[in-house]
Design a protein around this motif. Sequence first.
Motif: not given
Length: 302
Positions: A88-111
Amino acid sequence: MQYKPNIYSQTSHIVGFTDYLKPPKAFHDVNVEELLWRASMSPRIRGHPFHFVPKVAFMFLATNQTSNVKKVDGNARMHPESPVFHERSQEVEWGMVSLIEAVRRLLANALLDILNQHFVLLSETCIPLYNFSTVYSYLINSTRTFVEVFDDPSSVRYYLSNYTRITVDQWRKGWAWFAIDREVAIESISDRQYFPEFLKCKGHCFPDEHYLPTFVHLKFAARNANRTLTWVDWSKGGPHPMEYRSPNVTAALLSSLRSGYGRKCEYNGRSTDVCFLFARKFMPDTLDNLLRLAPQIMYFST
Protein backbone atom coordinates in the motif's frame (compact mmCIF):
# COMPACT_ATOMS: atom_id res chain seq x y z
CA MET A 1 -57.61 -13.82 -31.08
CA GLN A 2 -56.71 -10.64 -29.31
CA TYR A 3 -53.05 -9.80 -29.49
CA LYS A 4 -51.40 -9.24 -26.14
CA PRO A 5 -47.86 -7.98 -26.29
CA ASN A 6 -45.34 -9.54 -24.00
CA ILE A 7 -44.37 -7.16 -21.29
CA TYR A 8 -41.02 -7.71 -19.67
CA SER A 9 -40.34 -6.24 -16.30
CA GLN A 10 -36.74 -5.67 -15.40
CA THR A 11 -35.67 -4.06 -12.18
CA SER A 12 -32.13 -2.75 -12.06
CA HIS A 13 -30.28 -2.88 -8.75
CA ILE A 14 -30.21 0.45 -6.99
CA VAL A 15 -27.80 0.82 -4.13
CA GLY A 16 -29.80 1.74 -1.03
CA PHE A 17 -28.72 4.08 1.73
CA THR A 18 -27.50 1.19 3.87
CA ASP A 19 -25.05 0.06 1.20
CA TYR A 20 -24.27 3.63 0.19
CA LEU A 21 -23.20 4.54 3.71
CA LYS A 22 -20.92 1.56 4.17
CA PRO A 23 -17.26 2.62 4.31
CA PRO A 24 -15.40 1.70 1.11
CA LYS A 25 -13.01 -1.20 1.18
CA ALA A 26 -9.50 -0.28 2.27
CA PHE A 27 -8.07 -2.02 -0.79
CA HIS A 28 -9.13 -1.22 -4.34
CA ASP A 29 -7.68 -1.80 -7.78
CA VAL A 30 -8.32 1.59 -9.40
CA ASN A 31 -5.46 3.69 -10.66
CA VAL A 32 -4.82 7.27 -9.50
CA GLU A 33 -6.74 8.86 -12.38
CA GLU A 34 -9.81 6.71 -11.66
CA LEU A 35 -9.48 7.32 -7.93
CA LEU A 36 -9.45 11.11 -8.31
CA TRP A 37 -12.38 10.99 -10.73
CA ARG A 38 -14.51 8.94 -8.37
CA ALA A 39 -13.55 11.03 -5.33
CA SER A 40 -14.45 14.28 -7.11
CA MET A 41 -18.16 13.39 -7.26
CA SER A 42 -20.43 15.36 -4.96
CA PRO A 43 -24.22 15.47 -4.41
CA ARG A 44 -25.84 18.63 -5.76
CA ILE A 45 -28.72 18.58 -3.27
CA ARG A 46 -27.87 19.98 0.14
CA GLY A 47 -28.70 17.98 3.22
CA HIS A 48 -28.99 14.24 3.73
CA PRO A 49 -32.17 12.16 3.41
CA PHE A 50 -30.89 9.71 6.03
CA HIS A 51 -29.50 9.69 9.55
CA PHE A 52 -26.12 11.31 9.19
CA VAL A 53 -23.25 11.25 11.69
CA PRO A 54 -20.29 13.12 10.19
CA LYS A 55 -16.84 11.64 10.56
CA VAL A 56 -13.31 13.04 10.62
CA ALA A 57 -10.67 11.40 8.44
CA PHE A 58 -7.23 11.38 10.05
CA MET A 59 -4.75 10.91 7.22
CA PHE A 60 -1.14 10.00 7.97
CA LEU A 61 1.72 10.92 5.69
CA ALA A 62 4.20 8.59 7.36
CA THR A 63 7.77 7.45 6.90
CA ASN A 64 8.91 3.86 7.19
CA GLN A 65 10.15 4.61 10.69
CA THR A 66 6.72 4.50 12.33
CA SER A 67 8.03 2.89 15.50
CA ASN A 68 5.20 4.25 17.66
CA VAL A 69 2.72 2.25 15.60
CA LYS A 70 4.90 -0.82 15.82
CA LYS A 71 5.33 -0.60 19.55
CA VAL A 72 1.60 -0.45 20.12
CA ASP A 73 1.33 -3.45 17.80
CA GLY A 74 3.77 -5.35 19.98
CA ASN A 75 6.71 -5.54 17.63
CA ALA A 76 10.14 -4.05 17.77
CA ARG A 77 10.43 -2.20 14.51
CA MET A 78 8.30 -0.95 11.63
CA HIS A 79 8.88 -2.20 8.11
CA PRO A 80 6.99 -1.26 4.93
CA GLU A 81 6.32 -4.99 4.51
CA SER A 82 4.28 -5.13 7.73
CA PRO A 83 0.53 -5.87 7.45
CA VAL A 84 -0.28 -2.20 8.04
CA PHE A 85 1.42 -1.01 4.86
CA HIS A 86 1.90 -4.19 2.82
CA GLU A 87 1.55 -3.37 -0.89
CA ARG A 88 0.00 0.00 0.00
CA SER A 89 2.98 2.33 0.36
CA GLN A 90 4.39 4.45 -2.45
CA GLU A 91 7.72 6.22 -2.61
CA VAL A 92 7.62 9.89 -1.64
CA GLU A 93 10.65 12.17 -1.38
CA TRP A 94 11.00 15.08 1.04
CA GLY A 95 10.72 18.48 -0.65
CA MET A 96 9.61 17.00 -3.97
CA VAL A 97 6.36 17.17 -5.92
CA SER A 98 5.64 13.55 -4.97
CA LEU A 99 4.60 14.87 -1.54
CA ILE A 100 1.55 16.76 -2.81
CA GLU A 101 0.69 13.86 -5.09
CA ALA A 102 0.65 11.62 -2.02
CA VAL A 103 -1.58 14.05 -0.13
CA ARG A 104 -4.04 14.09 -3.04
CA ARG A 105 -4.20 10.29 -2.97
CA LEU A 106 -4.85 10.36 0.78
CA LEU A 107 -7.64 12.90 0.32
CA ALA A 108 -9.16 11.00 -2.59
CA ASN A 109 -9.26 7.72 -0.66
CA ALA A 110 -10.80 9.45 2.36
CA LEU A 111 -13.41 11.17 0.16
CA LEU A 112 -14.71 7.80 -0.99
CA ASP A 113 -16.41 7.53 2.39
CA ILE A 114 -19.40 9.88 2.11
CA LEU A 115 -19.54 10.27 5.89
CA ASN A 116 -16.09 11.86 6.07
CA GLN A 117 -16.70 15.60 6.35
CA HIS A 118 -13.39 16.86 7.73
CA PHE A 119 -9.89 15.82 6.73
CA VAL A 120 -6.79 16.22 8.88
CA LEU A 121 -3.25 15.60 7.64
CA LEU A 122 -0.83 14.28 10.26
CA SER A 123 2.53 12.56 10.39
CA GLU A 124 3.72 9.55 12.39
CA THR A 125 5.37 11.97 14.85
CA CYS A 126 2.14 13.86 15.60
CA ILE A 127 0.29 13.47 18.87
CA PRO A 128 -3.17 14.69 19.94
CA LEU A 129 -3.19 17.36 22.65
CA TYR A 130 -6.83 16.78 23.57
CA ASN A 131 -9.05 13.74 23.79
CA PHE A 132 -11.09 12.60 20.82
CA SER A 133 -14.36 14.17 21.95
CA THR A 134 -12.75 17.61 22.14
CA VAL A 135 -10.95 17.24 18.81
CA TYR A 136 -14.08 15.96 17.08
CA SER A 137 -16.29 18.73 18.41
CA TYR A 138 -13.73 21.41 17.52
CA LEU A 139 -13.49 20.23 13.90
CA ILE A 140 -17.12 19.33 13.23
CA ASN A 141 -18.51 22.57 14.65
CA SER A 142 -15.95 24.88 13.06
CA THR A 143 -17.09 27.37 10.45
CA ARG A 144 -13.54 27.64 9.10
CA THR A 145 -10.92 25.48 7.50
CA PHE A 146 -7.43 25.42 8.99
CA VAL A 147 -4.69 25.94 6.43
CA GLU A 148 -1.79 28.14 7.40
CA VAL A 149 -1.39 30.83 4.76
CA PHE A 150 1.07 33.69 4.81
CA ASP A 151 3.00 35.83 2.37
CA ASP A 152 6.70 35.02 2.80
CA PRO A 153 8.94 36.96 0.39
CA SER A 154 11.79 34.53 1.04
CA SER A 155 9.71 31.67 -0.38
CA VAL A 156 9.54 33.33 -3.78
CA ARG A 157 12.83 31.61 -4.58
CA TYR A 158 10.77 28.47 -5.05
CA TYR A 159 8.50 30.27 -7.49
CA LEU A 160 9.36 29.17 -11.00
CA SER A 161 8.96 31.42 -14.03
CA ASN A 162 7.01 28.71 -15.86
CA TYR A 163 4.16 28.87 -13.31
CA THR A 164 2.11 30.68 -15.92
CA ARG A 165 -1.21 30.54 -14.04
CA ILE A 166 0.15 31.86 -10.73
CA THR A 167 1.60 35.29 -10.19
CA VAL A 168 4.13 36.26 -7.54
CA ASP A 169 1.55 38.30 -5.63
CA GLN A 170 -0.71 35.20 -5.46
CA TRP A 171 2.09 32.97 -4.17
CA ARG A 172 1.63 31.85 -0.56
CA LYS A 173 3.37 29.62 1.96
CA GLY A 174 2.25 27.60 4.97
CA TRP A 175 3.16 24.44 6.85
CA ALA A 176 1.83 21.23 5.38
CA TRP A 177 -0.36 20.05 8.27
CA PHE A 178 -3.95 21.08 7.60
CA ALA A 179 -7.58 20.45 8.56
CA ILE A 180 -10.09 21.08 5.76
CA ASP A 181 -13.75 20.35 5.14
CA ARG A 182 -15.23 18.18 2.40
CA GLU A 183 -15.85 20.99 -0.08
CA VAL A 184 -12.26 22.22 0.04
CA ALA A 185 -11.00 18.63 -0.19
CA ILE A 186 -13.09 17.90 -3.29
CA GLU A 187 -12.08 21.14 -4.97
CA SER A 188 -8.39 20.55 -4.28
CA ILE A 189 -8.29 17.02 -5.72
CA SER A 190 -10.35 18.26 -8.70
CA ASP A 191 -8.07 21.23 -9.34
CA ARG A 192 -6.94 21.35 -12.97
CA GLN A 193 -5.92 25.00 -12.94
CA TYR A 194 -3.20 25.39 -10.34
CA PHE A 195 -2.09 21.87 -9.43
CA PRO A 196 -0.59 21.14 -12.90
CA GLU A 197 1.61 24.19 -12.45
CA PHE A 198 3.25 22.64 -9.39
CA LEU A 199 3.90 19.43 -11.30
CA LYS A 200 6.35 21.43 -13.39
CA CYS A 201 8.55 21.72 -10.32
CA LYS A 202 11.83 19.85 -10.61
CA GLY A 203 14.05 19.24 -7.63
CA HIS A 204 13.51 20.36 -4.05
CA CYS A 205 11.03 23.23 -4.35
CA PHE A 206 8.83 22.18 -1.40
CA PRO A 207 5.40 22.23 -3.09
CA ASP A 208 3.83 20.78 0.09
CA GLU A 209 4.46 24.16 1.72
CA HIS A 210 3.11 26.16 -1.20
CA TYR A 211 0.42 24.38 -3.20
CA LEU A 212 -2.46 24.14 -0.72
CA PRO A 213 -1.76 27.54 0.91
CA THR A 214 -1.75 29.16 -2.54
CA PHE A 215 -4.84 27.23 -3.69
CA VAL A 216 -6.83 28.01 -0.53
CA HIS A 217 -5.76 31.66 -0.67
CA LEU A 218 -7.05 31.93 -4.23
CA LYS A 219 -10.25 29.90 -3.85
CA PHE A 220 -11.32 29.85 -0.19
CA ALA A 221 -9.67 32.82 1.52
CA ALA A 222 -12.90 33.99 3.18
CA ARG A 223 -13.47 30.60 4.83
CA ASN A 224 -9.93 29.93 6.00
CA ALA A 225 -8.63 30.59 9.50
CA ASN A 226 -5.09 31.13 8.17
CA ARG A 227 -3.60 28.96 10.89
CA THR A 228 -2.66 25.37 11.50
CA LEU A 229 -4.00 23.20 14.32
CA THR A 230 -0.65 21.40 14.68
CA TRP A 231 1.99 22.88 16.98
CA VAL A 232 5.52 22.83 15.56
CA ASP A 233 8.56 24.39 17.20
CA TRP A 234 10.75 26.18 14.64
CA SER A 235 12.66 28.21 17.20
CA LYS A 236 15.97 26.49 16.49
CA GLY A 237 15.89 27.43 12.82
CA GLY A 238 16.93 25.24 9.94
CA PRO A 239 14.89 23.11 7.56
CA HIS A 240 13.46 20.82 10.25
CA PRO A 241 11.54 21.62 13.46
CA MET A 242 12.56 20.65 16.96
CA GLU A 243 12.32 16.96 17.84
CA TYR A 244 10.88 16.05 21.24
CA ARG A 245 12.62 13.19 23.05
CA SER A 246 11.61 11.24 26.13
CA PRO A 247 13.25 13.56 28.72
CA ASN A 248 11.36 16.51 27.19
CA VAL A 249 7.92 14.97 27.66
CA THR A 250 6.59 16.27 30.94
CA ALA A 251 3.22 17.39 32.25
CA ALA A 252 4.47 20.99 32.04
CA LEU A 253 5.38 20.63 28.36
CA LEU A 254 2.03 19.13 27.37
CA SER A 255 0.15 21.77 29.33
CA SER A 256 2.15 24.49 27.60
CA LEU A 257 1.46 23.02 24.17
CA ARG A 258 -2.25 22.74 24.91
CA SER A 259 -2.35 26.44 25.72
CA GLY A 260 -0.07 27.37 22.83
CA TYR A 261 2.29 28.97 25.36
CA GLY A 262 -0.36 31.55 26.19
CA ARG A 263 -1.50 32.28 22.65
CA LYS A 264 -4.98 33.42 21.75
CA CYS A 265 -6.74 32.69 18.48
CA GLU A 266 -10.19 32.98 16.96
CA TYR A 267 -12.67 30.15 16.78
CA ASN A 268 -16.07 30.78 15.18
CA GLY A 269 -15.74 34.50 15.82
CA ARG A 270 -14.71 34.22 19.46
CA SER A 271 -11.36 34.39 21.18
CA THR A 272 -10.05 31.10 22.58
CA ASP A 273 -6.88 29.65 24.02
CA VAL A 274 -7.51 26.28 22.34
CA CYS A 275 -5.44 26.97 19.25
CA PHE A 276 -3.65 23.64 18.71
CA LEU A 277 -5.20 20.18 18.71
CA PHE A 278 -2.04 18.30 17.70
CA ALA A 279 1.73 18.65 18.06
CA ARG A 280 4.88 17.28 16.41
CA LYS A 281 7.69 16.04 16.24
CA PHE A 282 7.52 13.44 19.01
CA MET A 283 10.08 10.68 18.59
CA PRO A 284 9.37 6.97 19.31
CA ASP A 285 11.08 7.04 22.71
CA THR A 286 8.43 9.49 23.98
CA LEU A 287 5.60 6.97 23.75
CA ASP A 288 5.82 5.58 27.28
CA ASN A 289 5.76 9.05 28.84
CA LEU A 290 2.89 10.11 26.60
CA LEU A 291 0.80 7.09 27.56
CA ARG A 292 1.52 7.71 31.22
CA LEU A 293 0.59 11.40 31.08
CA ALA A 294 -2.38 11.16 28.70
CA PRO A 295 -5.03 10.39 31.34
CA GLN A 296 -3.71 13.15 33.60
CA ILE A 297 -3.21 15.93 31.06
CA MET A 298 -5.42 15.10 28.11
CA TYR A 299 -8.11 13.20 30.05
CA PHE A 300 -7.83 10.08 27.93
CA SER A 301 -9.52 6.98 29.24
CA THR A 302 -7.09 4.53 30.76
